[in-house]
Design a protein around this motif. Structure first.
Motif, PDB file in Angstrom:
ATOM      1  N   PHE A  23       0.837  -1.197   0.000  1.00  0.00           N
ATOM      2  CA  PHE A  23       0.000   0.000   0.000  1.00  0.00           C
ATOM      3  C   PHE A  23       0.874   1.251   0.000  1.00  0.00           C
ATOM      4  N   GLY A  24       0.213   2.374  -0.208  1.00  0.00           N
ATOM      5  CA  GLY A  24       0.890   3.662  -0.108  1.00  0.00           C
ATOM      6  C   GLY A  24       1.986   3.835  -1.143  1.00  0.00           C
ATOM      7  N   ARG A  25       3.055   4.519  -0.731  1.00  0.00           N
ATOM      8  CA  ARG A  25       4.150   4.808  -1.657  1.00  0.00           C
ATOM      9  C   ARG A  25       4.849   3.537  -2.130  1.00  0.00           C
ATOM     10  N   ALA A  26       4.815   2.495  -1.296  1.00  0.00           N
ATOM     11  CA  ALA A  26       5.495   1.245  -1.657  1.00  0.00           C
ATOM     12  C   ALA A  26       4.745   0.464  -2.730  1.00  0.00           C
ATOM     13  N   LEU A  27       3.485   0.810  -2.968  1.00  0.00           N
ATOM     14  CA  LEU A  27       2.669   0.041  -3.909  1.00  0.00           C
ATOM     15  C   LEU A  27       3.257   0.080  -5.322  1.00  0.00           C
ATOM     16  N   GLY A  28       3.760   1.231  -5.723  1.00  0.00           N
ATOM     17  CA  GLY A  28       4.364   1.343  -7.041  1.00  0.00           C
ATOM     18  C   GLY A  28       5.592   0.460  -7.183  1.00  0.00           C
ATOM     19  N   ILE A  29       6.394   0.384  -6.116  1.00  0.00           N
ATOM     20  CA  ILE A  29       7.573  -0.487  -6.129  1.00  0.00           C
ATOM     21  C   ILE A  29       7.135  -1.936  -6.264  1.00  0.00           C
ATOM     22  N   THR A  30       6.114  -2.315  -5.508  1.00  0.00           N
ATOM     23  CA  THR A  30       5.615  -3.686  -5.550  1.00  0.00           C
ATOM     24  C   THR A  30       5.136  -4.054  -6.950  1.00  0.00           C
ATOM     25  N   ARG A  31       4.446  -3.135  -7.599  1.00  0.00           N
ATOM     26  CA  ARG A  31       3.954  -3.414  -8.952  1.00  0.00           C
ATOM     27  C   ARG A  31       5.114  -3.621  -9.927  1.00  0.00           C
ATOM     28  N   ARG A  32       6.208  -2.909  -9.704  1.00  0.00           N
ATOM     29  CA  ARG A  32       7.363  -3.084 -10.593  1.00  0.00           C
ATOM     30  C   ARG A  32       8.067  -4.411 -10.335  1.00  0.00           C
ATOM     31  N   ILE A  33       8.283  -4.732  -9.059  1.00  0.00           N
ATOM     32  CA  ILE A  33       9.030  -5.965  -8.775  1.00  0.00           C
ATOM     33  C   ILE A  33       8.171  -7.203  -9.028  1.00  0.00           C
ATOM     34  N   ALA A  34       6.851  -7.055  -9.074  1.00  0.00           N
ATOM     35  CA  ALA A  34       5.973  -8.195  -9.388  1.00  0.00           C
ATOM     36  C   ALA A  34       6.305  -8.776 -10.748  1.00  0.00           C
ATOM     37  N   LYS A  35       6.824  -7.943 -11.632  1.00  0.00           N
ATOM     38  CA  LYS A  35       7.173  -8.399 -12.978  1.00  0.00           C
ATOM     39  C   LYS A  35       8.378  -9.343 -12.957  1.00  0.00           C
ATOM     40  N   ARG A  36       9.106  -9.388 -11.850  1.00  0.00           N
ATOM     41  CA  ARG A  36      10.290 -10.239 -11.746  1.00  0.00           C
ATOM     42  C   ARG A  36       9.953 -11.650 -11.264  1.00  0.00           C
ATOM     43  N   LEU A  37       8.724 -11.873 -10.896  1.00  0.00           N
ATOM     44  CA  LEU A  37       8.307 -13.215 -10.501  1.00  0.00           C
ATOM     45  C   LEU A  37       8.087 -14.072 -11.751  1.00  0.00           C
ATOM     46  N   PRO A  38       8.113 -15.397 -11.606  1.00  0.00           N
ATOM     47  CA  PRO A  38       7.927 -16.270 -12.770  1.00  0.00           C
ATOM     48  C   PRO A  38       6.640 -15.969 -13.530  1.00  0.00           C
ATOM     49  N   VAL A  39       5.572 -15.672 -12.795  1.00  0.00           N
ATOM     50  CA  VAL A  39       4.303 -15.240 -13.387  1.00  0.00           C
ATOM     51  C   VAL A  39       3.920 -13.935 -12.691  1.00  0.00           C
ATOM     52  N   GLU A  40       3.682 -12.891 -13.463  1.00  0.00           N
ATOM     53  CA  GLU A  40       3.335 -11.617 -12.826  1.00  0.00           C
ATOM     54  C   GLU A  40       1.984 -11.751 -12.111  1.00  0.00           C
ATOM     55  N   PRO A  41       1.960 -11.569 -10.784  1.00  0.00           N
ATOM     56  CA  PRO A  41       0.713 -11.763 -10.038  1.00  0.00           C
ATOM     57  C   PRO A  41      -0.094 -10.475  -9.937  1.00  0.00           C
ATOM     58  N   PRO A  42      -1.375 -10.591  -9.644  1.00  0.00           N
ATOM     59  CA  PRO A  42      -2.151  -9.400  -9.312  1.00  0.00           C
ATOM     60  C   PRO A  42      -1.570  -8.745  -8.052  1.00  0.00           C
ATOM     61  N   VAL A  43      -1.555  -7.420  -8.037  1.00  0.00           N
ATOM     62  CA  VAL A  43      -1.071  -6.664  -6.880  1.00  0.00           C
ATOM     63  C   VAL A  43      -2.255  -5.914  -6.281  1.00  0.00           C
ATOM     64  N   LEU A  44      -2.581  -6.241  -5.051  1.00  0.00           N
ATOM     65  CA  LEU A  44      -3.713  -5.609  -4.371  1.00  0.00           C
ATOM     66  C   LEU A  44      -3.216  -4.505  -3.454  1.00  0.00           C
ATOM     67  N   GLU A  45      -3.996  -3.447  -3.328  1.00  0.00           N
ATOM     68  CA  GLU A  45      -3.677  -2.405  -2.355  1.00  0.00           C
ATOM     69  C   GLU A  45      -4.288  -2.812  -1.015  1.00  0.00           C
ATOM     70  N   LEU A  46      -3.432  -2.989  -0.011  1.00  0.00           N
ATOM     71  CA  LEU A  46      -3.913  -3.428   1.288  1.00  0.00           C
ATOM     72  C   LEU A  46      -3.050  -2.857   2.402  1.00  0.00           C
ATOM     73  N   ASP A  47      -3.634  -1.955   3.160  1.00  0.00           N
ATOM     74  CA  ASP A  47      -3.039  -1.470   4.405  1.00  0.00           C
ATOM     75  C   ASP A  47      -3.733  -2.226   5.527  1.00  0.00           C
TER      76      ASP A  47
END
Length: 259
Positions: free
Chosen positions: A43-67
């Motif tokens: 969540f928050g400012r880190a959410l954008g980072i998470t969306r970018r690094i999700a692409k480095r997983l074997p299968v890009e997963p859905p990224v949910l916003e959750l605080d």
């Protein structure tokens, strides 16, 4: 013979994935490699980072916003998950925070309550909050797994995070008691010190991790997150059907050694 993964067909939410150096990221990767469908969150400012690094997983997963401290986010979580999968078989709690400027690095006696309260909310209470929020998605046989750092003793520099982890460990036992009748298991993995974003924020963390160099009988690689991720995935699997309220140590055996 067709080989199958340990988590084939499982739907797993890994909450708290920020960097690709995190235990959450390693867990998501191993889970995918073992056949799981994975969702991750931040969540928050880190959410954008998470969306970018999700692409480095074997299968890009859905990224949910959750605080996990936001009641509205928690209430909306089941519907957000159902946009991608029709339920969950496992939930990973890879979430902790304590203000390093006021709560860590030898500041135990001076830690202000507002910061302590935040650390307890984010690092301990949120396990209960996440489990309850995902409860409508979980069925008998499901597994909730959290990550801790041995809270049975007082560590150098860890201070109020040690107290928060003690709360997390107690919370897991009570969750195991209350969710067990629904067939939901709740366990923790207690990892040795690992080089993560959270660890870098702890003043003097190198003094803590140095203890493992001589006392862990199996040795300890603080840059290798895979053993911890594998333990989490094992607890998410069907191979621990009668285990709940447990803390599995992945620390090279350090916890079992004396002086």
């Amino acid at each position: 013979m067709t080989s199958t993964g340990l988590l084939d067909g499982k739907r797993i939410l890994v909450a708290g994935v920020t960097m690709d150096s995190s235990i959450g990221f390693a867990t998501a990767k191993v889970a995918q490699e073992q056949g799981a469908t994975v969702l991750i969150s931040n969540f928050g400012r880190a959410l954008g980072i998470t969306r970018r690094i999700a692409k480095r997983l074997p299968v890009e997963p859905p990224v949910l916003e959750l605080d996990v401290t936001d009641p509205d986010h928690l209430a909306a979580l089941p519907d957000a998950v159902r946009e991608h999968v029709d339920g969950l078989d496992g939930v990973v709690h890879s979430i902790a925070y304590g203000n390093p400027e006021t709560l860590l690095g030898g500041k135990f006696l001076d830690g202000p309550w507002d910061d302590v309260a935040q650390a307890l909310h984010v690092s301990a209470y949120s396990l209960k909050a996440l489990a309850v929020a995902t409860r409508p998605l979980l069925s008998p046989g499901s597994s909730v797994v959290g990550l801790t750092f041995d809270a049975t003793v007082a560590w150098p520099v860890y201070d109020w995070m040690g107290v928060a982890k003690a709360g997390l460990e107690s919370c897991a036992r009570y969750l195991a008691r209350d969710l067990g009748p629904e067939g939901i298991r709740v366990n923790l993995v207690s990892a040795g010190p690992l080089k993560t974003l959270a660890a870098k924020a702890i003043p003097g963390f190198e003094d803590l991790e140095a203890l493992w160099e001589t006392k862990a009988p199996l040795g300890w690689d603080n840059a290798d997150h895979v053993p911890t991720a594998k333990a989490v995935c094992a607890l998410l699997s069907d191979f621990f059907p009668a285990t709940t309220g447990e803390i599995v140590h992945v620390d090279g055996g350090f916890h079992a050694m004396g002086a």
